[in-house]
Design a protein around this motif. Structure first.
Motif, PDB file in Angstrom:
ATOM      1  N   THR A   1       0.816  -1.217   0.000  1.00 39.44           N
ATOM      2  CA  THR A   1       0.000   0.000   0.000  1.00 39.44           C
ATOM      3  C   THR A   1       0.850   1.268   0.000  1.00 39.44           C
ATOM      4  OG1 THR A   1      -0.173  -0.222   2.382  1.00 39.44           O
ATOM      5  CG2 THR A   1      -2.021  -1.009   1.091  1.00 39.44           C
ATOM      6  N   THR A   2       1.873   1.315   0.846  1.00 43.79           N
ATOM      7  CA  THR A   2       2.659   2.550   0.958  1.00 43.79           C
ATOM      8  C   THR A   2       3.272   2.918  -0.386  1.00 43.79           C
ATOM      9  OG1 THR A   2       3.175   1.954   3.208  1.00 43.79           O
ATOM     10  CG2 THR A   2       4.506   3.689   2.218  1.00 43.79           C
ATOM     11  N   ARG A   3       3.919   1.923  -1.010  1.00 45.80           N
ATOM     12  CA  ARG A   3       4.592   2.186  -2.275  1.00 45.80           C
ATOM     13  C   ARG A   3       3.588   2.670  -3.332  1.00 45.80           C
ATOM     14  NH1 ARG A   3       7.745  -2.732  -4.897  1.00 45.80           N
ATOM     15  NH2 ARG A   3       8.789  -2.707  -2.875  1.00 45.80           N
ATOM     16  N   LEU A   4       2.435   2.017  -3.404  1.00 43.96           N
ATOM     17  CA  LEU A   4       1.448   2.383  -4.425  1.00 43.96           C
ATOM     18  C   LEU A   4       0.836   3.751  -4.157  1.00 43.96           C
ATOM     19  CD1 LEU A   4      -0.328  -1.051  -4.893  1.00 43.96           C
ATOM     20  CD2 LEU A   4       1.352   0.032  -6.375  1.00 43.96           C
ATOM     21  N   LYS A   5       0.582   4.040  -2.873  1.00 44.61           N
ATOM     22  CA  LYS A   5       0.020   5.348  -2.534  1.00 44.61           C
ATOM     23  C   LYS A   5       0.978   6.457  -2.934  1.00 44.61           C
ATOM     24  CE  LYS A   5      -0.551   4.795   1.861  1.00 44.61           C
ATOM     25  NZ  LYS A   5      -0.891   4.918   3.294  1.00 44.61           N
TER      26      LYS A   5
END
Lengths: 320, 289
Positions: free
Chosen positions: A191-195
């Motif tokens: 999630t962090t990377r995609l956000k």
């Protein structure tokens, strides 16, 4: 198929417009393109990823100041300088995204709002570079047509990018984050990377078009660059059209641009408040925007293209 | 040494007014988990209404304070009853968008009513008073005293009265409060009214200190957000302590770093708390991450 023909006709009409008509319509369409770019960019982070930003003018202003300064100090041609402004916005968005996206919901929105105010204060205060409230002047652009085409290409690029996004694994992952971030994380979505990726992507359009806007006005000062009115209009457009849809921002930008133009001409006192009234009306009456209404009424096919195709695919045999 | 003492004193005085504004904001958040983005405009309307009454119609300052606070209270009550109540149970971002839209509508209504320029309240509590060897502005002293008095009064109301207890009950356990016979919706209207009243009063108190304009809300709402995030979301006492702290940080920061970067310090403080201590100094265990 009809959609493609309609879209092609729209693009062709936009392409020949400056060749056949007066400057008023060209000027209007430049602003429309500008808001199409801003609306689609905002839609990536706030519509698809669900992180409502009240401060995306930060990147617009950074792009505007970056491009203007590059033109003034480095004598870069405007197109290159605007690309440079976009790069600058991306360079700022990357570390900011890592920090800000740890905030959720309302806190992210407020944090971004505050951020835009801080950038505005810095633009005022750093007078050696920005000349503070006096603003920076550029040589006026007499021929708006190159600008028109540059913004038009950027706007078209944002529409196509969103169309690709809506049909991609990345887009579905962003939607999963929007619907249930912890659930998405538990399913193995990084999630962090995609956000952060979505956040940076959403800074490109404002960054580049900020430079275009400075060229268009041949002037930039802190209230113009970091204007809350720009933010408000963008949000109203996407909400009206429908957050997290492919066509919503386009519909919203077109309808509201025409509406604003009419209000501006007839009732200049109230047109600034119109954005607020539209947001309130959408939140209360049709929180998922015009596109959702159109789907409910059967004017548009339901659901997302990818999901429709998945559903239409013949089921795999039950036993292998 | 003298300057340091004066900075601290001036910060504290400013903080007292922030307290009146931020306690109302935090009360609203505590009861309905709605962040009122329009809180700054309540303050701006309070200030501008105050200027109109005092300068335009010659109403005495204290009478104007009472009138404006009452008017903003009624306004807050009606706003909650008519609009915000409809999205209280929805996703928090919807209520934030709604109060955001109310904020922009109010800004533009304010410009229509009062014009875009700055309005001062000259001749009201002007001059300064010597206190412990320091020269402090009379307007700030009076505002501080009244603001803290009002904040304390509302605290007493929350702590002692039946209605105040009902507000706290809805804040802590809305379901239990409802089954105990408390009309939660009415309590929410009332809370919003109370918040509006406090912000309106803070605006009137601020009018003799700063020139007011319809767009001042955005400047102050960020400070109020910082206060409740540092103090702790939903905590009334937290907002009070946070406000005094923020007042001091703002004044000393502005003195050391200049006005622009002094404001940025507040923002860094807010983000720092959101990231590393989202419950603030005294907050509920909520929500930021």
């Amino acid at each position: 198929m009809t959609a493609w023909i309609l879209g092609g006709a729209l693009v062709a009409a936009a392409a020949v417009l400056p060749l056949v008509t007066a400057s008023y319509l060209v000027s209007f369409t430049i602003q429309l393109f500008l808001f199409v770019v801003l609306a689609y960019s905002w839609n990536v982070i706030s519509g698809y990823t669900g992180y409502t930003s009240f401060g995306h003018t930060s990147f617009f202003g950074i792009g505007a100041y970056g491009a203007t300064l590059m033109m003034l100090h480095w004598k870069l041609p405007w197109l290159l300088a605007c690309a440079g402004g976009g790069l600058l916005a991306v360079a700022v968005a990357l570390p900011l995204g890592v920090v800000m996206l740890r905030l959720r919901g309302s806190f992210f929105a407020i944090g971004m709002f505050g951020l835009a105010r801080v950038f505005e204060a810095v633009a005022f205060g750093w007078a050696d570079l920005t000349r503070g409230g006096t603003g920076l002047y550029l040589p006026p652009a007499y021929d708006l047509r190159p600008l028109y085409y540059a913004l038009g290409v950027l706007a078209l690029g944002m529409v196509l990018l969103t169309w690709r996004l809506d049909n991609s694994r990345f887009g579905l992952q962003l939607l999963a984050i929007r619907e249930d971030e912890d659930g998405a994380e538990a399913l193995g979505i990084k999630t962090t990377r995609l956000k952060v990726r979505a956040f940076v992507l959403s800074a490109v359009g404002p960054g580049v078009s900020g430079g275009f806007y400075a060229v268009y006005l041949s002037f930039i000062d802190p209230p113009t660059a970091f204007s809350p009115a720009t933010e408000l209009t963008t949000i109203a457009m996407v909400l009206f059209g429908g957050m997290g849809t492919v066509l919503g921002p386009l519909v919203g930008a077109a309808v509201l641009s025409v509406l604003y133009e009419g209000l501006w001409a007839r009732f200049p006192q109230v047109y600034l408040g119109a954005g607020g009234v539209i947001i309130a009306a959408v939140v209360l009456l049709m929180p998922r925007g015009v596109m959702a209404v159109a789907m409910r009424r059967g004017w548009l096919p339901h659901g997302r293209g990818t999901l429709r195709r998945l559903a239409a695919r013949p089921a795999a045999p039950a036993e292998a | 040494m003298r300057t340091l003492a004066e900075l601290l004193a001036n910060g504290l005085l400013l903080g007292g007014i922030y307290a009146l504004m931020a306690c109302g904001l935090n009360l609203i958040f505590g009861v309905m988990r709605v962040i009122n983005f329009a809180h700054g405009e309540f303050l701006a309307f309070g200030a501008l209404l105050g200027v109109s009454l005092v300068i335009g119609h010659g109403v005495p300052f204290l009478v104007a304070l009472v009138l404006v606070a009452a008017a903003m209270g009624v306004f807050g009550y009606l706003l909650q009853a008519a609009l915000i109540e409809r999205v209280v149970d929805g996703p928090p971002i919807m209520s934030l968008l709604l109060t955001y839209s109310v904020s922009t509508i109010l800004v533009n209504a304010g410009i229509l009513i009062w014009g875009g320029g700055y309005r001062g309240m000259p001749g009201v509590f002007s001059g300064s008073v010597p206190v412990l060897g320091m020269n402090l502005s009379q307007a700030r002293l009076v505002a501080f005293a009244i603001a803290l008095g009002l904040t304390g009064l509302v605290y007493g109301f929350l702590a002692r009265s039946m209605l105040g207890k009902a507000i706290r009950a809805v804040s802590e356990l809305p379901e239990i409060a409802t089954v105990s016979g408390i009309a939660a919706a009415r309590i929410r209207y009332l809370t919003f009214g109370l918040g509006g009243m406090m912000a309106g009063a803070a605006g009137v108190l601020m009018a003799p200190m700063f020139a007011s304009d319809p767009q001042m809300g955005a400047r102050f709402v960020i400070k109020a957000f910082t206060v409740i995030i540092v103090g702790g979301m939903g905590s009334y006492a937290g907002a009070l302590v946070g406000a005094l702290l923020i007042g001091i940080v703002e004044v000393t920061g502005g003195y050391v770093l200049g006005q622009t970067f002094g404001t940025a310090i507040l923002y860094v403080l807010m983000i720092g708390f959101l990231l590393f201590r989202p419950s603030g100094l005294f907050g509920l265990r909520v929500v930021a991450r």
